[in-house]
Design an enzyme around this catalytic site. Structure first.
Site, PDB file in Angstrom:
ATOM      1  N   LYS A 261      42.106  38.216  53.561  1.00  0.00           N
ATOM      2  CA  LYS A 261      42.026  38.383  52.203  1.00  0.00           C
ATOM      3  C   LYS A 261      43.390  38.466  51.742  1.00  0.00           C
ATOM      4  O   LYS A 261      43.745  38.077  50.711  1.00  0.00           O
ATOM      5  CB  LYS A 261      41.012  39.175  51.647  1.00  0.00           C
ATOM      6  CG  LYS A 261      39.698  38.413  52.113  1.00  0.00           C
ATOM      7  CD  LYS A 261      38.663  39.626  51.264  1.00  0.00           C
ATOM      8  CE  LYS A 261      37.210  39.155  51.302  1.00  0.00           C
ATOM      9  NZ  LYS A 261      36.176  39.815  50.748  1.00  0.00           N
TER      10      LYS A 261
ATOM     11  N   ASP B  32      34.607  38.636  44.248  1.00  0.00           N
ATOM     12  CA  ASP B  32      33.840  39.876  44.703  1.00  0.00           C
ATOM     13  C   ASP B  32      33.349  40.377  43.422  1.00  0.00           C
ATOM     14  O   ASP B  32      32.239  40.881  43.202  1.00  0.00           O
ATOM     15  CB  ASP B  32      34.803  40.462  45.626  1.00  0.00           C
ATOM     16  CG  ASP B  32      34.638  39.994  47.047  1.00  0.00           C
ATOM     17  OD1 ASP B  32      33.983  39.231  47.326  1.00  0.00           O
ATOM     18  OD2 ASP B  32      35.653  40.364  47.652  1.00  0.00           O
TER      19      ASP B  32
END
Length: 280
Positions: A71, A108
């Site tokens: 990420k 997220d």
């Protein structure tokens, strides 16, 4: 359905990637909506993640999700990064533009907030202090989301205090670092408790947190979803607190990417939850 030569294709990059529930999740949506498309797992070793991301346009992929351990590296490989992902310092969604450029996003925080509001429509971040346990990657996205949603105070606790202090200094806003040993007292007057640590996950010890000081109205959530009902959620529910499990965050964070790649914003339904739970 049978794919055609015009099928839209996206995937998920990880190392390893076999554990990812994303192909099952996106595959269900593709079938449900009758979309000519596919979502595939892409096992990419860490030393080749930049190369893999830059190859997306040439391979004809619409984009990809990015999971551990890629990420942060993904953010550096993008042509453009949206403001939320920049603040979080990580990318979980890649979108290939019509010109072949690659945009990095982080959904997220969207998934976290959508999960809470879908399950508890009356809950508002501005209703009182939030307590966040843990200072890892997931916590970063949640802290940004809560601050943007108007949380008046975010009490951040982590076993390694220096990590929490560094995160608070970097993100700013209403974050207040509290020592781990004061975690029980930090629950006083809280409107939300979020566990972002691995404690309570299958094979890990339960989170050691006394709930005596927690108001009965406070919402308690755990981003862990294996097991679905962690010891924290069970203890909170037994004393009457509203609780939200972590599966919905996984499901909701996938929705913006699906819309970007396949042209339709999907919904999280009870049928979808059951389908994904069958694989856990």
């Amino acid at each position: 359905m049978i794919l055609t030569a015009k099928a839209a294709v996206a995937g998920v990059m990880g190392w390893p990637v076999g554990h990812s529930r994303s192909p099952r999740l996106h595959g269900w949506w593709l079938d449900h909506h009758g979309i000519d498309g596919a979502y595939i797992p892409l096992a990419v070793p860490p030393d080749r993640i930049t190369e893999a991301i830059r190859a997306l346009p040439a391979l004809g992929l619409r984009g990809a999700n990015v999971t551990v351990p890629h990420k942060e590296a993904a953010l550096r490989a993008c042509d453009h990064v949206d403001p939320v992902a920049r603040r979080v310092g990580a990318v979980n969604t890649l979108v290939v533009g019509a010109d072949g450029s690659i945009e990095g996003r982080n959904t997220d925080g969207f998934g976290f907030m959508a999960n809470l509001t879908a399950d508890r429509p009356d809950w508002r971040a501005a209703s009182g202090p939030a307590v966040v346990l843990g200072a890892g990657g997931a916590a970063r996205a949640i802290l940004v989301a809560l601050a943007d949603a108007g949380a008046p105070e975010i009490r951040l606790l982590n076993r390694t205090a220096s990590r929490a202090e560094g995160l608070a200094a970097e993100l700013g806003g209403p974050i207040k670092v509290i020592p781990w040993e004061d975690r029980a007292a930090a629950l006083a007057e809280a409107a939300l408790v979020v566990n972002t640590t691995t404690q309570g996950m299958g094979g890990q010890p339960a989170l050691d947190l006394a709930l005596d000081r927690l108001p009965p109205s406070a919402l308690v959530t755990d981003i862990v979803y294996t097991p679905l009902h962690t010891p924290l959620l069970t203890a909170a529910a037994e004393r009457g607190n509203p609780v939200v499990d972590g599966l919905g965050m996984l499901l909701h964070q996938a929705r913006p990417g699906f819309e970007a790649w396949f042209g339709r914003m999907p919904e999280v339904t009870p049928e979808l939850r059951r389908f994904v739970l069958e694989s856990l």
